[in-house]
Design an enzyme around this catalytic site. Structure first.
Site, PDB file in Angstrom:
ATOM      1  N   HIS A 115     -41.806  25.580  37.341  1.00 34.93           N
ATOM      2  CA  HIS A 115     -42.715  25.747  38.502  1.00 34.93           C
ATOM      3  C   HIS A 115     -41.884  25.815  39.906  1.00 34.93           C
ATOM      4  CE1 HIS A 115     -46.148  24.072  36.410  1.00 34.93           C
ATOM      5  NE2 HIS A 115     -45.811  23.002  36.354  1.00 34.93           N
ATOM      6  N   SER A 156     -58.250  22.877  40.987  1.00 34.84           N
ATOM      7  CA  SER A 156     -57.450  22.401  39.699  1.00 34.84           C
ATOM      8  C   SER A 156     -56.621  21.481  39.889  1.00 34.84           C
ATOM      9  CB  SER A 156     -57.103  23.578  38.908  1.00 34.84           C
ATOM     10  OG  SER A 156     -56.668  22.808  37.636  1.00 34.84           O
ATOM     11  N   PHE A 193     -58.488  28.845  25.219  1.00 34.34           N
ATOM     12  CA  PHE A 193     -58.397  27.684  25.792  1.00 34.34           C
ATOM     13  C   PHE A 193     -59.226  26.601  25.353  1.00 34.34           C
ATOM     14  CE2 PHE A 193     -60.078  24.440  29.133  1.00 34.34           C
ATOM     15  CZ  PHE A 193     -58.893  24.279  29.919  1.00 34.34           C
ATOM     16  N   LYS A 221     -60.984  22.369  32.656  1.00 34.72           N
ATOM     17  CA  LYS A 221     -62.014  23.195  32.392  1.00 34.72           C
ATOM     18  C   LYS A 221     -61.696  24.697  31.957  1.00 34.72           C
ATOM     19  CE  LYS A 221     -66.153  21.778  35.420  1.00 34.72           C
ATOM     20  NZ  LYS A 221     -66.703  22.478  36.720  1.00 34.72           N
TER      21      LYS A 221
END
Length: 312
Positions: free
Chosen positions: A127, A157, A248, A269
């Site tokens: 990250h 998110s 996903f 999601k």
């Protein structure tokens, strides 16, 4: 196949348990000007990270929090593993492939010494902003996949994730979270800063940008693009298989096995334009202004397709 990263599961479940006993303020610390999560990162690890020796065939997937690292990371890992099993089966070792926490900056200070003995190709996630990478990443031209996602969906998110993942400070309202996000007072700092910094590195020959949205729109084409960049020499059938295993839905269904209890928070999601349910008019105006001032007209800004994904 769905790779079960036991080290990943152990680390995040330990972080979640520790986070339950901490105040929101205790969950964050600042190192070299960027905010990080206390339960996952430490100054000792960052200092040890400086000694990490990247290889030219390392694969580093770098994306800000909630840009799709774990999903795209599964695709990258599967592509590399499929190529190894097909072309160099004597080098393929599933246990070594999954031996460490995949995020470069998460682990213990001795991690980087252990990684020296691991065979190529090493698949690594991160990250971190590119200016926080160990010097060897660009010096030795490790293969870097720059993963980005439109900033409004990242915000939405990240907000939901923060209220599920107990290692991060929770928020009562999206407005409060948005304020901290824009100030860089959330784990991993400012996403806008992350994007602006990547704009300085995007033309490096060892870097290939890829967006969450293009991977969602056509996973096969995205996987093919990644395989070509990594010079993996895979057939259309191989790539189709990776894409099918990495949808996903498939990953969400397998998340309990691959990511433990953390899977419930990780795979929510996976949609595009979820931000519309959370952003106020003021939030929209602020993000639009910041994007226009800092990223409009840049290569990274163009990749985001802001007018397509971030307009009301």
């Amino acid at each position: 196949m769905a790779y079960v990263r036991n080290k990943f599961i152990e680390a995040v479940e330990k972080a979640m348990e520790a986070g339950k006993k901490m105040t929101p303020e205790q969950k964050l610390f600042t190192y070299d000007g960027v905010v990080y999560p206390t339960t996952l990162c430490s100054p000792e690890v960052f200092r040890a990270l400086e000694s990490f020796e990247a290889r030219s065939d390392d694969v580093i997937l770098d994306g800000y929090c909630k840009c799709g690292n774990n999903w795209v990371g599964q695709i990258v890992t599967d592509l590399v593993a499929t190529s190894a099993k097909k072309h160099e089966p004597h080098k393929f070792n599933k246990e070594l492939l999954l031996a460490e926490m995949p995020f470069l900056e998460i682990g213990d200070p001795e991690k980087y010494q252990r990684m020296k003995s691991y065979p190529s190709r090493r698949v690594i996630f991160s990250h971190l902003r590119p200016d926080k990478f160990p010097v060897s990443v660009f010096k030795n031209k490790a293969k870097v996949l720059m993963l980005i996602r439109n900033p409004k969906d990242v915000a939405a998110s990240f907000f939901h994730f923060s209220n599920t993942f107990t290692a991060y400070p929770p928020y009562d309202t999206f407005g409060a979270f948005f304020e901290d996000l824009m100030k860089g007072q959330v784990p991993w700092g400012s996403y806008i800063d992350f994007l602006c910094m990547w704009n300085k590195y995007i033309d490096e020959e060892n870097v290939m940008p890829i967006t969450y949205e293009e991977m969602k729109e056509n996973t096969v084409l995205g996987a093919e693009k990644i395989a070509k960049f990594l010079e993996l020499n895979l057939s259309e059938e191989d790539i189709q298989g990776v894409a099918k295993r990495s949808t996903f839905t498939a990953m969400k269904d397998n998340s309990k096995t691959t990511h433990g209890e953390f899977g419930n928070a990780l795979f929510r999601k996976g949609s595009v334009s979820d931000w519309k349910a959370l952003f106020s008019q003021e939030n929209n105006q602020e993000m639009d202004t910041v994007f226009r001032e800092h990223l409009a007209g840049t290569k990274v800004g163009a990749l985001i397709k802001y007018d397509v994904y971030c307009k009301v």
